[in-house]
Design an enzyme around this catalytic site. Structure first.
Site, PDB file in Angstrom:
ATOM      1  CE1 TYR A  13       0.949  -0.874   4.271  1.00  0.00           C
ATOM      2  CE2 TYR A  13       0.431   1.452   4.305  1.00  0.00           C
ATOM      3  CZ  TYR A  13       1.040   0.355   4.876  1.00  0.00           C
ATOM      4  OH  TYR A  13       1.704   0.498   6.038  1.00  0.00           O
ATOM      5  CG  ASP A  33       5.410  -7.843  -4.209  1.00  0.00           C
ATOM      6  OD1 ASP A  33       5.131  -6.804  -3.587  1.00  0.00           O
ATOM      7  OD2 ASP A  33       5.407  -8.975  -3.685  1.00  0.00           O
ATOM      8  CB  THR A  85      10.153  -2.672   8.923  1.00  0.00           C
ATOM      9  OG1 THR A  85       9.289  -1.526   8.986  1.00  0.00           O
ATOM     10  CG2 THR A  85      11.179  -2.474   7.845  1.00  0.00           C
ATOM     11  NE  ARG A 152       6.478  13.395   7.161  1.00  0.00           N
ATOM     12  CZ  ARG A 152       7.153  14.532   7.330  1.00  0.00           C
ATOM     13  NH1 ARG A 152       6.911  15.547   6.537  1.00  0.00           N
ATOM     14  NH2 ARG A 152       8.077  14.653   8.269  1.00  0.00           N
ATOM     15  CE  LYS A 204       6.729   6.527   9.300  1.00  0.00           C
ATOM     16  NZ  LYS A 204       5.419   7.077   8.902  1.00  0.00           N
ATOM     17  CG  ASN A 208       4.439   6.878  13.015  1.00  0.00           C
ATOM     18  OD1 ASN A 208       3.849   7.893  12.625  1.00  0.00           O
ATOM     19  ND2 ASN A 208       4.679   5.852  12.233  1.00  0.00           N
ATOM     20  CB  CYS A 258       2.427   2.785  11.547  1.00  0.00           C
ATOM     21  SG  CYS A 258       2.536   2.120   9.893  1.00  0.00           S
ATOM     22  CE  LYS A 314      -6.738   4.931  10.063  1.00  0.00           C
ATOM     23  NZ  LYS A 314      -5.760   6.016   9.987  1.00  0.00           N
TER      24      LYS A 314
END
Ligand code: SAJ
Length: 430
Positions: A13, A33, A85, A152, A204, A208, A258, A314
């Site tokens: 994504y 990929d 990751t 981001r 980064k 978060n 994240c 969410k």
């Protein structure tokens, strides 16, 4: 000078919109990929990532021929690593990052620029990725450029934000950062700010961690509001009128892969990062708190049934990774409650949910666990017909409580000890 040639490693994504944006803004892109299903879907013009407007831009990029897909890399001017990751406990699992770097290494040539987008602990690009790339015999910072450019973007708004948001780029040298900026400037309309590799990796994670700590503060304030007998939502609304205050929203916990994970990647053995670790503990403790309060609402009801609305991590998302809603459901089931999960956005193969009718049939309590827009517009009268009880516990402050109270519901709100339309007894309403 022909179009820049870019290889994007990882078509998830982040990788897929990134590859499409480069392709639609003047570059020749090869998306790589390892997953044959992803490659097969893309080759037949299907986009395996559910994201607003993404199908359109990927199909455009594929039909212009500017975007090709493969399971093998090629020589290129730029290589962009967009692989996941995940966290392994409190550390980052760098398996995919290492594999991505190994895929790229044989194709790096003099003057190439390699860019890491994946969220990684500070120092990873220099200490983990660079040595793998240098197995090519070329030196980073001398023969090829090496940079770090984190994403981001907010899922659900990626296609817009990937263009509009400011970006930061860290380079192993100033030239490396400048080279990376050249290619992102082809589609990024936000400011592109340059720094060094480790600072960019750190920023980064700090972004978060900022969110996680502030969500934890909101959650702790919600508990304090309940203790003081006030409504946290009124308090947050009033506090946020202060020009320099922006309290976030309390809820049933922090999910996704994240915000709940990245803060751990910041930690260093020589620092006692009490704030970050305490915030993680506060947020990870929310599902248990919400489950306990739900069980108190069910006290006295024989064989209680809960209709849990929302399993996504969410609102308005279809992603269940590390979902606090699922943790609440599992805790309730472990405590012996019969919980039916309903979520109109989450595909059944991601989590076993039930249809609306089945989920609410005979339920004693409705538990709002994700703030999906659909739930706000739901008609309480229709839901009420199927229920056995009339208790609503809104852990996301996401429905119109007056509307539900007028239809006979006893409304409980996370962050408030005030109960709307409290019923005298827990008797069923049939
Ligand atoms: N949450 C609260 N209260 C809040 C805000 C969020 O409880 O006020 C909860 C959410 O319900 C969810 C979790 O926190 O469970 C995280 O949600 P989020 O909206 O803060 O952020 P994410 O997980 O969607 O983070 C994404 C990430 N980007 C991608 O996944 C592509 C992250 O890397 C980005 O930095 C972030 O969006 C962003 O906002 O940019």
């Amino acid at each position: 000078m022909g179009a820049p040639k870019i290889v994007v490693i990882g078509l998830g994504y982040i990788g897929l919109p990134t590859a499409a944006m480069f392709a639609l803004h003047g570059s020749d892109v090869l998306g790589v990929d390892i997953d044959p299903e992803i490659l097969g879907a893309l080759r037949s013009g299907n986009v395996p990532v559910r994201e607003k407007d993404l199908t359109a831009i990927v199909r455009d990029a594929l039909t212009t021929g500017r975007l090709r897909v493969s399971n093998r890399a090629e020589k290129a001017d730029y290589f962009v690593l967009c692989v996941q990751t995940p966290a392994k406990g409190r550390s980052a699992d760098l398996h995919a990052v290492r594999a991505g770097a190994k895929t790229v290494a044989p194709y790096v040539k003099k003057g190439s620029t390699v860019i890491v987008e994946s969220t990684v602990p500070p120092g990873t690009t220099d200490l983990v990725v660079k040595p793998i790339l240098e197995t090519s015999g070329l030196r980073a910072g001398k023969d090829f450029h090496l940079a770090y450019c984190p994403e981001r973007v907010m899922p659900g708004n990626i296609v817009r934000e990937i263009v509009e948001n400011d970006r930061i780029i860290g380079g192993i040298t100033k030239q490396a950062a400048a080279k990376a900026r050249e290619i992102y400037a082809s589609f990024v309309r936000g400011n592109i700010l340059l720094t060094d590799l480790t600072t960019a990796e750190f920023v980064k994670l700090a972004e978060n961690a900022f969110r996680d700590v502030n969500i934890a503060l909101a959650n702790e304030l919600a508990d304090l509001a309940e203790a003081h007998g006030i409504d946290i939502w009124e308090a947050i609304d009033l506090a946020n009128r202060h020009p320099r205050v922006n309290l976030l929203r309390p809820g049933p916990g922090v999910g996704g892969h994240c915000i709940a994970v990245d803060p751990w990647f910041l930690l260093a053995p020589q620092v006692d990062a009490r704030m970050i670790t305490a915030a993680r503990a506060v947020n990870d403790g929310r599902p248990e708190q919400v489950a306990r309060r739900t069980l108190r609402l069910l006290k006295g009801i024989k064989h209680p049934k809960v209709a849990a609305f929302g399993v996504a991590y969410k609102g308005n998302a279809d992603d269940v990774r590390d979902s606090p809603a699922i943790r609440v459901i599992e805790i309730l089931r472990k405590a012996g409650a019969n919980v039916a999960a309903y979520d109109p956005l989450v595909p059944h193969d991601l989590y076993p949910t039930q249809g609306l009718e089945e989920a609410i049939e005979g339920a004693d309590c409705l538990l709002m666990l994700a703030d999906h827009r659909d739930f706000y517009y739901m008609d309480p009268a229709i839901v009420a017909r199927k229920l056995r009880g009339r208790v609503l516990f809104d852990t996301r402050h996401c429905v119109d409580h007056g509307k539900w109270a007028r239809k006979g519901f006893e409304v409980h709100d996370l962050g408030s000890s005030r109960v709307l339309n409290r019923r005298t007894s827990r008797s069923t309403v049939r």
